[in-house]
Design a protein around this motif. Structure first.
Motif, PDB file in Angstrom:
ATOM      1  N   THR A 198       2.877   9.535   1.657  1.00 24.17           N
ATOM      2  CA  THR A 198       1.874   9.321   0.623  1.00 24.17           C
ATOM      3  C   THR A 198       2.261   8.238  -0.127  1.00 24.17           C
ATOM      4  O   THR A 198       1.232   7.417  -0.715  1.00 24.17           O
ATOM      5  N   SER A 199       3.504   8.248  -0.627  1.00 26.89           N
ATOM      6  CA  SER A 199       3.862   7.142  -1.453  1.00 26.89           C
ATOM      7  C   SER A 199       3.601   5.732  -0.819  1.00 26.89           C
ATOM      8  O   SER A 199       3.280   4.729  -1.615  1.00 26.89           O
ATOM      9  N   ASP A 200       3.754   5.597   0.299  1.00 22.71           N
ATOM     10  CA  ASP A 200       3.691   4.126   0.986  1.00 22.71           C
ATOM     11  C   ASP A 200       2.444   3.822   1.138  1.00 22.71           C
ATOM     12  O   ASP A 200       1.936   2.794   0.984  1.00 22.71           O
ATOM     13  N   TYR A 201       1.525   4.815   1.228  1.00 22.58           N
ATOM     14  CA  TYR A 201       0.201   4.808   1.361  1.00 22.58           C
ATOM     15  C   TYR A 201      -0.409   4.259   0.094  1.00 22.58           C
ATOM     16  O   TYR A 201      -1.379   3.187  -0.027  1.00 22.58           O
ATOM     17  N   LEU A 202      -0.164   4.927  -1.093  1.00 24.20           N
ATOM     18  CA  LEU A 202      -0.762   4.544  -2.415  1.00 24.20           C
ATOM     19  C   LEU A 202       0.019   3.136  -2.817  1.00 24.20           C
ATOM     20  O   LEU A 202      -0.662   2.586  -3.443  1.00 24.20           O
ATOM     21  N   SER A 203       1.155   2.948  -2.431  1.00 21.87           N
ATOM     22  CA  SER A 203       2.027   1.861  -3.042  1.00 21.87           C
ATOM     23  C   SER A 203       1.145   0.295  -2.448  1.00 21.87           C
ATOM     24  O   SER A 203       0.992  -0.373  -3.008  1.00 21.87           O
ATOM     25  N   PHE A 204       0.911   0.735  -1.202  1.00 19.28           N
ATOM     26  CA  PHE A 204       0.222  -0.303  -0.361  1.00 19.28           C
ATOM     27  C   PHE A 204      -1.025  -0.729  -0.820  1.00 19.28           C
ATOM     28  O   PHE A 204      -1.646  -1.854  -1.070  1.00 19.28           O
ATOM     29  N   VAL A 205      -1.797   0.499  -1.001  1.00 27.13           N
ATOM     30  CA  VAL A 205      -3.219   0.218  -1.649  1.00 27.13           C
ATOM     31  C   VAL A 205      -3.205  -0.303  -3.122  1.00 27.13           C
ATOM     32  O   VAL A 205      -3.921  -1.386  -3.528  1.00 27.13           O
ATOM     33  N   LEU A 206      -2.750   0.375  -3.987  1.00 31.58           N
ATOM     34  CA  LEU A 206      -2.667  -0.192  -5.225  1.00 31.58           C
ATOM     35  C   LEU A 206      -1.945  -1.414  -5.359  1.00 31.58           C
ATOM     36  O   LEU A 206      -2.222  -2.149  -6.470  1.00 31.58           O
ATOM     37  N   ASP A 207      -1.058  -1.769  -4.624  1.00 33.21           N
ATOM     38  CA  ASP A 207      -0.175  -3.111  -4.662  1.00 33.21           C
ATOM     39  C   ASP A 207      -1.362  -4.269  -4.397  1.00 33.21           C
ATOM     40  O   ASP A 207      -1.536  -5.324  -5.253  1.00 33.21           O
ATOM     41  N   GLN A 208      -2.027  -4.101  -3.199  1.00 32.39           N
ATOM     42  CA  GLN A 208      -3.052  -5.088  -2.874  1.00 32.39           C
ATOM     43  C   GLN A 208      -4.290  -5.015  -4.111  1.00 32.39           C
ATOM     44  O   GLN A 208      -4.745  -6.257  -4.290  1.00 32.39           O
ATOM     45  N   LEU A 209      -4.621  -3.924  -4.543  1.00 29.60           N
ATOM     46  CA  LEU A 209      -5.653  -4.221  -5.668  1.00 29.60           C
ATOM     47  C   LEU A 209      -5.000  -4.696  -6.887  1.00 29.60           C
ATOM     48  O   LEU A 209      -5.687  -5.666  -7.471  1.00 29.60           O
ATOM     49  N   LEU A 210      -3.816  -4.418  -7.272  1.00 25.12           N
ATOM     50  CA  LEU A 210      -3.158  -5.082  -8.588  1.00 25.12           C
ATOM     51  C   LEU A 210      -2.789  -6.697  -8.420  1.00 25.12           C
ATOM     52  O   LEU A 210      -3.371  -7.506  -9.353  1.00 25.12           O
ATOM     53  N   THR A 242       3.433 -12.941 -12.680  1.00 23.50           N
ATOM     54  CA  THR A 242       3.265 -11.723 -12.235  1.00 23.50           C
ATOM     55  C   THR A 242       2.587 -11.699 -11.064  1.00 23.50           C
ATOM     56  O   THR A 242       2.792 -10.655 -10.054  1.00 23.50           O
ATOM     57  N   PHE A 243       1.540 -12.416 -10.755  1.00 24.37           N
ATOM     58  CA  PHE A 243       0.893 -12.414  -9.490  1.00 24.37           C
ATOM     59  C   PHE A 243       1.861 -12.969  -8.188  1.00 24.37           C
ATOM     60  O   PHE A 243       1.871 -12.029  -7.220  1.00 24.37           O
ATOM     61  N   LEU A 244       2.781 -13.780  -8.601  1.00 20.74           N
ATOM     62  CA  LEU A 244       3.599 -14.243  -7.247  1.00 20.74           C
ATOM     63  C   LEU A 244       4.411 -13.111  -6.951  1.00 20.74           C
ATOM     64  O   LEU A 244       4.777 -12.835  -5.788  1.00 20.74           O
ATOM     65  N   VAL A 245       5.104 -12.707  -7.968  1.00 24.36           N
ATOM     66  CA  VAL A 245       6.138 -11.494  -7.820  1.00 24.36           C
ATOM     67  C   VAL A 245       5.479 -10.255  -7.191  1.00 24.36           C
ATOM     68  O   VAL A 245       6.047  -9.543  -6.411  1.00 24.36           O
ATOM     69  N   MET A 246       4.317  -9.964  -7.859  1.00 24.32           N
ATOM     70  CA  MET A 246       3.499  -8.705  -7.348  1.00 24.32           C
ATOM     71  C   MET A 246       3.036  -8.881  -5.713  1.00 24.32           C
ATOM     72  O   MET A 246       3.073  -7.876  -4.929  1.00 24.32           O
ATOM     73  N   THR A 247       2.861 -10.217  -5.379  1.00 26.20           N
ATOM     74  CA  THR A 247       2.584 -10.314  -3.983  1.00 26.20           C
ATOM     75  C   THR A 247       3.659 -10.101  -2.936  1.00 26.20           C
ATOM     76  O   THR A 247       3.519  -9.486  -1.936  1.00 26.20           O
ATOM     77  N   ILE A 248       5.053 -10.591  -3.536  1.00 28.07           N
ATOM     78  CA  ILE A 248       5.979 -10.118  -2.840  1.00 28.07           C
ATOM     79  C   ILE A 248       6.377  -8.585  -2.427  1.00 28.07           C
ATOM     80  O   ILE A 248       6.468  -7.991  -1.552  1.00 28.07           O
ATOM     81  N   CYS A 249       5.944  -7.865  -3.680  1.00 25.07           N
ATOM     82  CA  CYS A 249       6.127  -6.521  -3.588  1.00 25.07           C
ATOM     83  C   CYS A 249       4.900  -5.776  -2.535  1.00 25.07           C
ATOM     84  O   CYS A 249       5.331  -5.052  -1.743  1.00 25.07           O
ATOM     85  N   ALA A 250       3.826  -6.505  -2.649  1.00 20.79           N
ATOM     86  CA  ALA A 250       2.705  -6.007  -1.739  1.00 20.79           C
ATOM     87  C   ALA A 250       3.156  -6.261  -0.150  1.00 20.79           C
ATOM     88  O   ALA A 250       2.693  -5.346   0.567  1.00 20.79           O
ATOM     89  N   ILE A 251       3.476  -7.496  -0.065  1.00 18.69           N
ATOM     90  CA  ILE A 251       4.154  -7.548   1.387  1.00 18.69           C
ATOM     91  C   ILE A 251       5.280  -6.724   1.892  1.00 18.69           C
ATOM     92  O   ILE A 251       5.202  -6.126   2.943  1.00 18.69           O
ATOM     93  N   LEU A 252       6.314  -6.283   1.085  1.00 19.54           N
ATOM     94  CA  LEU A 252       7.277  -5.553   1.250  1.00 19.54           C
ATOM     95  C   LEU A 252       6.736  -4.081   1.573  1.00 19.54           C
ATOM     96  O   LEU A 252       7.052  -3.119   2.341  1.00 19.54           O
ATOM     97  N   SER A 253       5.689  -3.768   0.801  1.00 21.11           N
ATOM     98  CA  SER A 253       5.150  -2.393   0.864  1.00 21.11           C
ATOM     99  C   SER A 253       4.115  -2.283   2.091  1.00 21.11           C
ATOM    100  O   SER A 253       4.208  -1.025   2.797  1.00 21.11           O
ATOM    101  N   GLY A 254       3.276  -3.353   2.458  1.00 19.29           N
ATOM    102  CA  GLY A 254       2.651  -3.458   3.800  1.00 19.29           C
ATOM    103  C   GLY A 254       3.799  -3.446   4.901  1.00 19.29           C
ATOM    104  O   GLY A 254       3.452  -2.630   6.277  1.00 19.29           O
ATOM    105  N   TYR A 255       4.838  -4.002   4.831  1.00 19.22           N
ATOM    106  CA  TYR A 255       6.061  -3.928   5.832  1.00 19.22           C
ATOM    107  C   TYR A 255       6.311  -2.508   5.909  1.00 19.22           C
ATOM    108  O   TYR A 255       6.752  -2.135   7.112  1.00 19.22           O
TER     109      TYR A 255
END
Length: 212
Positions: A141-153, A191-204
Motif C-alpha cells: 500500500t505504501s508503494d502504491y500511495l507513494s507512486f501516485v502522490l509523488d507523481q501528483l506532487l 524541489t521539482f528536480l529532487v521530487m522527480t528523482i523520488c518519483a522515479i525511484l518510487s515507480g521503480y
C-alpha cells in the motif's frame, strides 16, 4: 611367497568390500555413479557474510538515500514558502507588497506547503519503517500511495514554478517581494528536480514489486 600374495589379495578384497558397500534397495552402479558425481562441498568463510550483506545492506542503502532525497525536498519547500511569507526589507518607509496580491504566488505558496507536509509524513514513515518495519501501513500500500502522490506532487511543483516565473516581471523592482519571488521560484524548481528523482525511484520500486 604364495601365502603373502594370498594375504594381500584378501586385504584388497576387504578394502573394496568396505569402500563399495552396497546399500539395500540401490543398485551398485547407481551408488558408484552417485558417489562419483557428488563433489564434497567446501565451506567458505565468506558465504554467510556475502549473503547477509546482499539482502540486508542494499535495502538499507536504498532507504537511506530515499530519506536523504525527501529531506532535500522538505528543506527546499520550506525555503520556498518562507521567502514568500517573510520578505526582508531594509527600507521601513517603503514596505514591500505582499505575495497575497498575486494569485500565482499564492498558488506557489500553497504547493510549497503541500510539499512540506507530504514530505514530512514520508520522512516520519521512512524512519518508522527502519526502526519498526510496517508499523504504519503495509509495504504494498505504501508503494502504491507513494507512486501516485509523488507523481501528483511533481505536477503541482512544475506548474506552480512555471506560473511564478511570469510574476517576477510584474513585481516592482527593488522590492523585497521581487527578491523573495526569485528565491522562491528557484527553490520550487529545485524541489521539482529532487521530487522527480523520488518519483522515479518510487515507480521503480513499485514495478519491481508487482512485475519483476
Amino acid at each position: 611367497m604364495e601365502q603373502v600374495d594370498e594375504a594381500v589379495k584378501d586385504e584388497r578384497e576387504h578394502v573394496l568390500a568396505i569402500g563399495f558397500r552396497i546399500m539395500p534397495g540401490v543398485s551398485p552402479v547407481a551408488s558408484i555413479s552417485q558417489s562419483q558425481h557428488q563433489p564434497f562441498p567446501t565451506p567458505s568463510p565468506f558465504s554467510f557474510s556475502v549473503a547477509s550483506t546482499r539482502w540486508s545492506s542494499r535495502p538499507l542503502i536504498h532507504r537511506h538515500s530515499n530519506l536523504f532525497l525527501r529531506f532535500l525536498v522538505l528543506l527546499f519547500s520550506f525555503i520556498s514558502a518562507l521567502t514568500l511569507v517573510t520578505p526582508s526589507t531594509n527600507n521601513r518607509h517603503h514596505p514591500s507588497p505582499s505575495f497575497t496580491d498575486y494569485p500565482e504566488l499564492i498558488y506557489c505558496f500553497i504547493v510549497a506547503i503541500i510539499a512540506l507536509v507530504y514530505t514530512a509524513f514520508q520522512l516520519f514513515k521512512g524512519i518508522s519503517d527502519i526502526a519498526h518495519r510496517g508499523i504504519l501501513i503495509s509495504d504494498l500500500t505504501s508503494d502504491y500511495l507513494s507512486f501516485v502522490l509523488d507523481q501528483l506532487l511533481v505536477y503541482l511543483l512544475v506548474s506552480s514554478a512555471s506560473a511564478a516565473v511570469p510574476t517576477i516581471g510584474q513585481v516592482e523592482r527593488g522590492t523585497a517581494l521581487r527578491k523573495g519571488t526569485i528565491a522562491s521560484t528557484s527553490m520550487a524548481f529545485a524541489t521539482f528536480l529532487v521530487m522527480t528523482i523520488c518519483a522515479i525511484l518510487s515507480g521503480y520500486k513499485l514495478c519491481k514489486r508487482i512485475g519483476w
